[in-house]
Design a protein around this motif. Structure first.
Motif, mmCIF file in Angstrom:
data_model
loop_
_atom_site.group_PDB
_atom_site.id
_atom_site.type_symbol
_atom_site.label_atom_id
_atom_site.label_comp_id
_atom_site.label_asym_id
_atom_site.label_seq_id
_atom_site.Cartn_x
_atom_site.Cartn_y
_atom_site.Cartn_z
ATOM 1 N N VAL A 165 0.842 -1.196 0.000
ATOM 2 C CA VAL A 165 0.000 0.000 0.000
ATOM 3 C C VAL A 165 0.877 1.246 0.000
ATOM 4 O O VAL A 165 2.056 1.208 0.382
ATOM 5 N N ARG A 169 -0.037 7.805 1.732
ATOM 6 C CA ARG A 169 -1.442 8.180 1.514
ATOM 7 C C ARG A 169 -2.261 8.072 2.799
ATOM 8 O O ARG A 169 -3.275 8.757 2.964
ATOM 9 N N PHE A 170 -1.809 7.222 3.711
ATOM 10 C CA PHE A 170 -2.570 6.992 4.942
ATOM 11 C C PHE A 170 -1.946 7.671 6.161
ATOM 12 O O PHE A 170 -2.333 7.391 7.293
ATOM 13 N N THR A 250 -10.925 7.127 1.075
ATOM 14 C CA THR A 250 -10.855 6.181 2.187
ATOM 15 C C THR A 250 -9.879 6.600 3.289
ATOM 16 O O THR A 250 -10.159 6.313 4.461
ATOM 17 N N PRO A 251 -8.741 7.251 3.007
ATOM 18 C CA PRO A 251 -7.877 7.657 4.140
ATOM 19 C C PRO A 251 -8.611 8.536 5.154
ATOM 20 O O PRO A 251 -8.428 8.372 6.368
ATOM 21 N N TYR A 254 -10.818 6.163 7.218
ATOM 22 C CA TYR A 254 -10.026 5.422 8.204
ATOM 23 C C TYR A 254 -9.648 6.316 9.385
ATOM 24 O O TYR A 254 -9.580 5.859 10.532
ATOM 25 N N LEU A 271 -6.524 -5.984 0.914
ATOM 26 C CA LEU A 271 -5.958 -4.640 0.902
ATOM 27 C C LEU A 271 -6.555 -3.777 2.009
ATOM 28 O O LEU A 271 -5.876 -2.912 2.560
ATOM 29 N N SER A 272 -7.823 -4.008 2.330
ATOM 30 C CA SER A 272 -8.449 -3.182 3.361
ATOM 31 C C SER A 272 -7.754 -3.345 4.709
ATOM 32 O O SER A 272 -7.619 -2.379 5.474
ATOM 33 N N GLU A 275 -4.548 -1.368 4.512
ATOM 34 C CA GLU A 275 -4.842 0.060 4.634
ATOM 35 C C GLU A 275 -5.165 0.433 6.078
ATOM 36 O O GLU A 275 -4.745 1.486 6.563
ATOM 37 N N SER A 279 -3.079 2.874 8.527
ATOM 38 C CA SER A 279 -3.795 3.978 9.170
ATOM 39 C C SER A 279 -3.684 3.949 10.689
ATOM 40 O O SER A 279 -4.298 4.772 11.369
ATOM 41 N N GLN A 342 4.370 -0.418 -0.739
ATOM 42 C CA GLN A 342 4.089 -0.754 -2.124
ATOM 43 C C GLN A 342 5.321 -0.664 -3.035
ATOM 44 O O GLN A 342 5.322 -1.229 -4.136
#
Length: 360
Positions: A165, A169-170, A250-251, A254, A271-272, A275, A279, A342
């Motif tokens: 991931v 981004r998170f 989604t970030p 979360y 993946l969830s 993520e 987070s 990632q």
């Protein structure tokens, strides 16, 4: 030219991984994306400047050999350099390349509901024959064991490439600006399909609703949504459950969760969950696929059995102990940073697409 065969090009785990790869590599590759059910809805996530063509190619039902023969001639016509097939739904294209037309990678991300509990003998045999000379790529160690122990594929031809991931981004989610303030929020992100078994999560939530003033947020959409909405009302928790529908941000979602929940019947390396870990969230989950080994060691006791009471117990343990939520979230984020960046996934897939790495 890389030709990608998907049973469906809907938004899902395998499709999201491909989109991340294609967007990252940009013009370095040309792509042909084939959707065998005609659904190409995930194409909107791809960069607009990619050299990509899209093919809706319905396959005749119960005609495996006839489809494989037709697909063989298509592959010859397309003159593709690399063929990438995905899951059982694309098995006829693996048969089509049994007399090789292109360098072939077959990706296994998991199974449908019909193989939730055990492998179907006929499919095992077909996979054993169709994939005997193919490089097979799996994102989970559970799938690695299935491919080698049950399908009897040569271990040197099966590659383990874990999903990754975008940790940056998170970052905003990991800081959790809304976390720990007010009523705790249990959240999940999933396609609303039967194998995700969100009814199990609703039943677990209903069991604890009278004891804990929590809220449940379900992010995602799919065919199960009307039934799940009705079930929440029937269980008496409808006013405390929010269905957001499909969301791209989604970030931010979360960031508002205190606990992440996974209630699936079948997964491999969701993946969830990655993520949620990135987070900084603790995870309460059913014991499916690689989930137990994905989360931090401290979080593993909360990976429960496949029933609502076990999931409810895991949720209660987290709701009762805010300090534990924070410590488990920090441990999960550290595990994500060390194991699931990632960048490593990108390097592995670039080598696979270019042919600079092969099965060992």
């Amino acid at each position: 030219m890389v030709t990608h065969i998907f049973p469906s090009f809907v938004v899902g785990g395998a499709q999201a991984r491909f989109v991340a790869l294609a967007n990252r590599f940009g013009p370095a590759f040309r792509h042909r994306i084939v959707s065998l059910d005609g659904n190409l809805s995930c194409r909107e996530r791809l960069r607009g400047d990619l050299d990509a063509s899209f093919v809706a190619l319905p396959a005749a039902k119960n005609a495996m050999l006839a489809n494989a023969l037709r697909f063989h001639f298509l592959l010859r016509k397309w003159q593709t350099d690399v063929l990438v097939t995905c899951n059982w739904g694309a098995i006829e294209f693996t048969l089509a390349n049994r007399l090789p037309v292109a360098r072939h990678l077959h990706v296994v991300d998991g199974f449908g509901p019909e193989e939730r509990d055990s492998q179907l003998p006929r499919r095992v045999l077909v996979r054993r024959l169709a994939l005997a000379r193919t490089t097979v790529v799996v994102p989970s160690r559970t799938l690695l064991r299935i491919a080698t122990d049950i399908w009897k594929l040569d271990r040197r031809r099966v590659l383990y490439v874990p999903n990754g991931v975008d940790l940056a981004r998170f970052d905003v989610a990991a800081s959790g600006p809304g976390r720990g303030n007010g009523i705790p929020v249990i959240g999940t992100v999933a396609a609303l399909r039967p194998e995700k078994n969100l009814s199990r999560l609703l039943h677990a939530f209903a069991q604890i609703a009278d004891l804990h003033p929590a809220r449940l947020v379900i992010v995602g959409d799919g065919p199960e949504r009307p039934a799940l909405t009705q079930l929440a009302a029937t269980l008496g928790v409808g006013e405390r459950v929010t269905f957001t529908g499909h969301r791209e941000d989604t970030p931010a979602l979360y960031a508002g969760f205190d606990v992440f929940a996974l209630s699936s019947d079948t997964e491999q390396m969701p993946l969830s969950v990655l993520e949620a870990m990135a987070s900084g969230l603790p995870v309460a989950a059913t014991d499916v696929g690689d989930v137990r080994s994905m989360v931090s060691e401290q979080n593993r006791p909360l990976v429960a059995g496949k029933d609502a009471p076990a999931l409810a117990d895991a949720l209660v343990a987290l709701l009762r102990d805010p300090a534990r939520r924070v410590s488990l979230g920090a441990a999960n984020r550290a595990k994500a940073r060390s194991d699931f960046d990632q960048a490593a996934m990108f390097d592995a897939w670039r080598a696979l697409w270019t042919g600079t790495v092969a099965a060992r």
